[in-house]
Design an enzyme around this catalytic site. Structure first.
Site, PDB file in Angstrom:
ATOM      1  N   HIS A   1       0.844  -1.202   0.000  1.00  0.00           N
ATOM      2  CA  HIS A   1       0.000   0.000   0.000  1.00  0.00           C
ATOM      3  C   HIS A   1       0.879   1.252   0.000  1.00  0.00           C
ATOM      4  O   HIS A   1       0.609   2.208  -0.736  1.00  0.00           O
ATOM      5  CB  HIS A   1      -0.875   0.065   1.261  1.00  0.00           C
ATOM      6  CG  HIS A   1      -1.841  -1.062   1.415  1.00  0.00           C
ATOM      7  ND1 HIS A   1      -1.899  -1.835   2.540  1.00  0.00           N
ATOM      8  CD2 HIS A   1      -2.817  -1.531   0.590  1.00  0.00           C
ATOM      9  CE1 HIS A   1      -2.857  -2.732   2.427  1.00  0.00           C
ATOM     10  NE2 HIS A   1      -3.427  -2.570   1.240  1.00  0.00           N
TER      11      HIS A   1
ATOM     12  N   ARG B   1      -2.063  -6.406  -8.175  1.00  0.00           N
ATOM     13  CA  ARG B   1      -1.014  -7.417  -7.991  1.00  0.00           C
ATOM     14  C   ARG B   1      -1.103  -8.433  -9.126  1.00  0.00           C
ATOM     15  O   ARG B   1      -0.698  -8.160 -10.228  1.00  0.00           O
ATOM     16  CB  ARG B   1      -1.161  -8.096  -6.625  1.00  0.00           C
ATOM     17  CG  ARG B   1      -0.751  -7.210  -5.472  1.00  0.00           C
ATOM     18  CD  ARG B   1      -1.139  -7.786  -4.143  1.00  0.00           C
ATOM     19  NE  ARG B   1      -2.571  -8.008  -4.074  1.00  0.00           N
ATOM     20  CZ  ARG B   1      -3.246  -8.293  -2.983  1.00  0.00           C
ATOM     21  NH1 ARG B   1      -2.615  -8.438  -1.858  1.00  0.00           N
ATOM     22  NH2 ARG B   1      -4.545  -8.439  -3.016  1.00  0.00           N
TER      23      ARG B   1
ATOM     24  N   SER C   1      -2.575  -7.863   3.309  1.00  0.00           N
ATOM     25  CA  SER C   1      -2.849  -7.620   4.729  1.00  0.00           C
ATOM     26  C   SER C   1      -3.215  -8.932   5.420  1.00  0.00           C
ATOM     27  O   SER C   1      -2.861  -9.150   6.577  1.00  0.00           O
ATOM     28  CB  SER C   1      -3.991  -6.615   4.882  1.00  0.00           C
ATOM     29  OG  SER C   1      -3.613  -5.377   4.337  1.00  0.00           O
TER      30      SER C   1
ATOM     31  N   LYS D   1     -15.367  -8.119   4.903  1.00  0.00           N
ATOM     32  CA  LYS D   1     -14.260  -8.495   5.789  1.00  0.00           C
ATOM     33  C   LYS D   1     -14.509  -8.042   7.218  1.00  0.00           C
ATOM     34  O   LYS D   1     -15.132  -7.011   7.451  1.00  0.00           O
ATOM     35  CB  LYS D   1     -12.960  -7.838   5.297  1.00  0.00           C
ATOM     36  CG  LYS D   1     -12.508  -8.303   3.925  1.00  0.00           C
ATOM     37  CD  LYS D   1     -11.224  -7.580   3.553  1.00  0.00           C
ATOM     38  CE  LYS D   1     -10.816  -7.830   2.116  1.00  0.00           C
ATOM     39  NZ  LYS D   1      -9.752  -6.910   1.683  1.00  0.00           N
TER      40      LYS D   1
END
Ligand code: PNS
Length: 169
Positions: free
Chosen positions: A17, A90, A128, A41
């Site tokens: 990030h 990504r 994360s 989440k």
């Protein structure tokens, strides 16, 4: 002034990030790093904690501000007059989800473009979720998150690991 919004859960912020925020800061006049709640989440850190982590690791960037928002990204972007939503991409696995969100955001507000920055090779597999899992088992997260926030992350995750109501998601 060309303003970009860099949204995410940042639960917690990683080198991946940070890299995207630094690069966005060199492309736009102002970058707003926007902490949002991802409804899919369950976060390990509160919004306040995530804001503090982001503040700590972006102190050297004068054109970056940190904010939070409990609503649609498109509405925030429209309200503050940003011209871009910046996301890091990504692997191929990110693409479908990000593409869908970019299209949805464009439908909701067509005054801004989603701009994808390719993640640096060394951050390709960084997430994360991986950071939380490694920290929960007491592993070394220094390759994944900035030094300024390592201790706070370790402390929280080592505790959460034994919380019967907590699941990493
Ligand atoms: O992958 P992340 O970091 O959990 O991203 C979270 C994000 C920013 C994608 C999510 O929290 C979000 O978009 N929340 C706001 C709702 C919204 O605007 N969704 C886009 C339309 S589908």
């Amino acid at each position: 002034m060309r303003i970009a919004v860099c949204p995410g859960s940042f639960d917690p912020v990683t080198f991946g990030h940070r890299d995207i925020v630094y690069r966005a800061a060199s492309l736009f006049d102002k970058v707003i790093v926007l902490v949002t709640n991802n409804l899919y989440k369950r976060p390990a850190f509160t919004i306040k904690e995530r804001l503090v982590f982001l503040e700590r690791i972006t102190t050297g960037l004068p054109n970056v501000v940190i904010d939070h928002w409990d609503g649609l990204i498109a509405e925030y972007v429209k309200e503050i007059g940003a011209c871009a939503i910046v996301k890091g991409l990504r692997a191929v696995s990110d693409f479908e989800y990000e593409f869908q969100m970019a299209l949805a955001n464009k439908m909701l507000y067509d005054g801004a473009e989603t701009v994808f920055l390719t993640t640096s090779a060394e951050n390709m597999y960084l997430s994360s979720s991986a950071v939380k899992q490694i920290a929960a088992y007491g592993g070394d997260i220094s390759h994944f998150v900035p030094g300024e926030i390592i201790d706070d992350i370790k402390e929280r995750l080592e505790k959460l690991r034994f919380d019967p109501n907590f699941k990493l998601r």
